[in-house]
Design a protein around this motif. Structure first.
Motif, PDB file in Angstrom:
ATOM      1  N   LYS A   1      11.236   9.711   8.510  1.00  0.00           N
ATOM      2  CA  LYS A   1      11.774   9.279   7.430  1.00  0.00           C
ATOM      3  C   LYS A   1      10.643   8.831   6.190  1.00  0.00           C
ATOM      4  O   LYS A   1       9.526   8.549   6.421  1.00  0.00           O
ATOM      5  CB  LYS A   1      12.237   7.941   7.947  1.00  0.00           C
ATOM      6  N   LEU A   2      11.583   8.833   5.170  1.00  0.00           N
ATOM      7  CA  LEU A   2      10.599   8.284   3.993  1.00  0.00           C
ATOM      8  C   LEU A   2      11.407   7.048   3.463  1.00  0.00           C
ATOM      9  O   LEU A   2      12.722   6.856   3.461  1.00  0.00           O
ATOM     10  CB  LEU A   2      11.193   9.350   3.069  1.00  0.00           C
ATOM     11  N   LEU A   3      10.535   6.140   2.997  1.00  0.00           N
ATOM     12  CA  LEU A   3      10.931   4.836   2.557  1.00  0.00           C
ATOM     13  C   LEU A   3      10.395   4.441   1.201  1.00  0.00           C
ATOM     14  O   LEU A   3       9.098   4.707   1.078  1.00  0.00           O
ATOM     15  CB  LEU A   3      10.519   3.666   3.423  1.00  0.00           C
ATOM     16  N   VAL A   4      11.328   4.472   0.381  1.00  0.00           N
ATOM     17  CA  VAL A   4      10.977   4.263  -1.235  1.00  0.00           C
ATOM     18  C   VAL A   4      11.335   2.804  -1.364  1.00  0.00           C
ATOM     19  O   VAL A   4      12.690   2.580  -1.544  1.00  0.00           O
ATOM     20  CB  VAL A   4      11.735   5.186  -2.141  1.00  0.00           C
ATOM     21  N   LEU A   5      10.456   1.907  -1.633  1.00  0.00           N
ATOM     22  CA  LEU A   5      10.652   0.409  -2.135  1.00  0.00           C
ATOM     23  C   LEU A   5      10.353   0.424  -3.583  1.00  0.00           C
ATOM     24  O   LEU A   5       9.397   0.919  -4.054  1.00  0.00           O
ATOM     25  CB  LEU A   5       9.587  -0.371  -1.346  1.00  0.00           C
ATOM     26  N   GLU A   6      11.410   0.220  -4.359  1.00  0.00           N
ATOM     27  CA  GLU A   6      11.314   0.180  -5.809  1.00  0.00           C
ATOM     28  C   GLU A   6      12.410  -0.846  -6.484  1.00  0.00           C
ATOM     29  O   GLU A   6      13.218  -1.178  -5.977  1.00  0.00           O
ATOM     30  CB  GLU A   6      11.483   1.650  -6.271  1.00  0.00           C
TER      31      GLU A   6
ATOM     32  N   ILE B   1       6.705   8.357   5.732  1.00  0.00           N
ATOM     33  CA  ILE B   1       6.145   8.421   4.588  1.00  0.00           C
ATOM     34  C   ILE B   1       6.795   6.681   3.716  1.00  0.00           C
ATOM     35  O   ILE B   1       7.884   6.634   3.738  1.00  0.00           O
ATOM     36  CB  ILE B   1       6.330   9.511   3.611  1.00  0.00           C
ATOM     37  N   THR B   2       5.825   6.161   3.120  1.00  0.00           N
ATOM     38  CA  THR B   2       6.208   5.016   2.313  1.00  0.00           C
ATOM     39  C   THR B   2       5.799   5.206   0.999  1.00  0.00           C
ATOM     40  O   THR B   2       4.569   5.602   0.585  1.00  0.00           O
ATOM     41  CB  THR B   2       5.724   3.511   3.038  1.00  0.00           C
ATOM     42  N   ILE B   3       6.448   4.654  -0.067  1.00  0.00           N
ATOM     43  CA  ILE B   3       6.001   4.583  -1.530  1.00  0.00           C
ATOM     44  C   ILE B   3       6.592   3.467  -2.024  1.00  0.00           C
ATOM     45  O   ILE B   3       7.793   3.396  -2.174  1.00  0.00           O
ATOM     46  CB  ILE B   3       6.465   5.897  -2.326  1.00  0.00           C
ATOM     47  N   ALA B   4       5.830   2.384  -2.479  1.00  0.00           N
ATOM     48  CA  ALA B   4       6.200   0.894  -2.834  1.00  0.00           C
ATOM     49  C   ALA B   4       5.878   0.988  -4.168  1.00  0.00           C
ATOM     50  O   ALA B   4       4.626   0.849  -4.684  1.00  0.00           O
ATOM     51  CB  ALA B   4       5.452  -0.162  -1.795  1.00  0.00           C
ATOM     52  N   PHE B   5       6.837   0.741  -5.008  1.00  0.00           N
ATOM     53  CA  PHE B   5       6.694   0.288  -6.496  1.00  0.00           C
ATOM     54  C   PHE B   5       5.704   1.594  -7.222  1.00  0.00           C
ATOM     55  O   PHE B   5       4.976   1.146  -8.041  1.00  0.00           O
ATOM     56  CB  PHE B   5       6.079  -1.092  -6.688  1.00  0.00           C
ATOM     57  N   GLY B   6       5.881   2.685  -6.612  1.00  0.00           N
ATOM     58  CA  GLY B   6       5.170   3.615  -7.296  1.00  0.00           C
ATOM     59  C   GLY B   6       6.036   4.939  -7.968  1.00  0.00           C
ATOM     60  O   GLY B   6       5.513   5.789  -8.904  1.00  0.00           O
ATOM     61  N   LEU B   7       7.067   5.182  -7.471  1.00  0.00           N
ATOM     62  CA  LEU B   7       7.817   6.407  -7.753  1.00  0.00           C
ATOM     63  C   LEU B   7       8.322   6.312  -8.970  1.00  0.00           C
ATOM     64  O   LEU B   7       8.294   7.186  -9.803  1.00  0.00           O
ATOM     65  CB  LEU B   7       9.260   6.553  -6.861  1.00  0.00           C
ATOM     66  N   ARG B   8       8.501   5.127  -9.781  1.00  0.00           N
ATOM     67  CA  ARG B   8       8.985   4.887 -11.259  1.00  0.00           C
ATOM     68  C   ARG B   8       7.993   5.466 -12.174  1.00  0.00           C
ATOM     69  O   ARG B   8       8.139   5.923 -13.312  1.00  0.00           O
ATOM     70  CB  ARG B   8       9.585   3.656 -11.584  1.00  0.00           C
ATOM     71  N   ASN B   9       6.591   5.557 -11.669  1.00  0.00           N
ATOM     72  CA  ASN B   9       5.400   5.979 -12.452  1.00  0.00           C
ATOM     73  C   ASN B   9       5.226   7.463 -12.418  1.00  0.00           C
ATOM     74  O   ASN B   9       4.355   7.781 -12.973  1.00  0.00           O
ATOM     75  CB  ASN B   9       4.347   5.125 -12.065  1.00  0.00           C
ATOM     76  N   VAL B  10       5.903   8.172 -11.623  1.00  0.00           N
ATOM     77  CA  VAL B  10       5.575   9.459 -11.374  1.00  0.00           C
ATOM     78  C   VAL B  10       6.388  10.314 -12.408  1.00  0.00           C
ATOM     79  O   VAL B  10       7.500  10.115 -12.784  1.00  0.00           O
ATOM     80  CB  VAL B  10       6.260  10.046  -9.911  1.00  0.00           C
TER      81      VAL B  10
END
Length: 251
Positions: A165-170, A137-146
């Motif tokens: 694996k989870l990859l959080v690009l932020e 799972i990837t979430i790129a430049f999105g978690l901060r908007n949750v």
């Protein structure tokens, strides 16, 4: 019923009702969707492509894998994953915002990315997928908007396969004062003006700059991932910590 403080969250520097934030964020991305890729190139001087390439390398996707590109927007990561997982693999581009999904779908179709990609409008806090389903799972430049980041991380952990694996690009916290000072000037003086000139929307880009400042720093987000049930978590700073790639593992 929750008291007033418990029912509030941040929208940039503003405090808003939690149940209003998703709609307010949606308005931002409806506004910027058509110019999103162009503004990413302009704002980062193209460096976002390096950040995303490093994320793809760390993902180590292989043929046959199932990948979720969450908050995938215009599909930069999805396009790469589609090639890597091949015909036997599956990539889901998911985003809460239908305008971003439409732009992403049109862009990928124009690139010839079809067959192993599907599109799902989904809220990261309650992902509509089975338990133990995705390898990556990837979430790129999105978690901060949750709105509820803890719920989102638990939802991601639930649908990740053991061994996944989870990859959080932020965006994150720069690692020295000089970089922080330059970054603040650029974020609050240059980016909104750029947003006004290119996308006709200074306010949305002011919000995006503010949302970075209220997002958890590197160590805080690492602990949030562990608290959400990931068995191990770490991160790699890029561009002096302006951006960090967080990695969470489920064993």
């Amino acid at each position: 019923m929750a008291d007033g403080a418990d029912n509030k969250t941040h929208f940039g520097y503003k405090q808003v009702e939690k149940d209003r934030k998703a709609e307010m964020v949606a308005d931002v991305f409806h506004s910027v969707a058509s110019k999103y890729d162009l503004m990413n190139d302009l704002m980062s001087f193209g460096v976002h492509r390096y950040w995303k390439r490093f994320t793809i390398e760390c993902a180590a996707a292989r043929p046959g894998m199932k990948v979720l590109d969450l908050a995938g927007g215009t599909g930069d990561l999805t396009a790469k994953f589609s090639h890597l997982v091949g015909e036997t693999g599956e990539v889901v581009l998911a985003d809460i915002n239908d305008s971003m999904l439409k732009v992403g779908r049109a862009k990928l179709h124009d690139m010839g990315v079809v067959g192993n990609v599907s599109y799902v409008q989904a809220n990261a806090e309650a992902l509509p997928f089975p338990d133990n389903h995705f390898d990556i799972i990837t979430i790129a430049f999105g978690l901060r908007n949750v709105t509820e980041k803890e719920k989102a991380l638990k939802s991601m952990q639930r649908i990740l396969k053991p061994g996944g694996k989870l990859l959080v690009l932020e965006f994150s916290k720069p690692q020295n004062a000089l970089m922080q000072k330059a970054y603040d000037f650029y974020s609050f003086q240059v980016i909104p003006r750029m947003g006004s000139m290119v996308a006709g929307d200074a306010e949305s880009y002011r919000y995006l700059s503010e949302s970075i400042r209220v997002h958890p720093d590197q160590e805080t987000l690492k602990q949030m991932m562990l608290d959400a049930g990931f068995d191990q978590a770490d991160y790699v700073n890029m561009t002096n910590g302006v951006v960090a790639l967080h990695r969470g593992y489920k064993f």
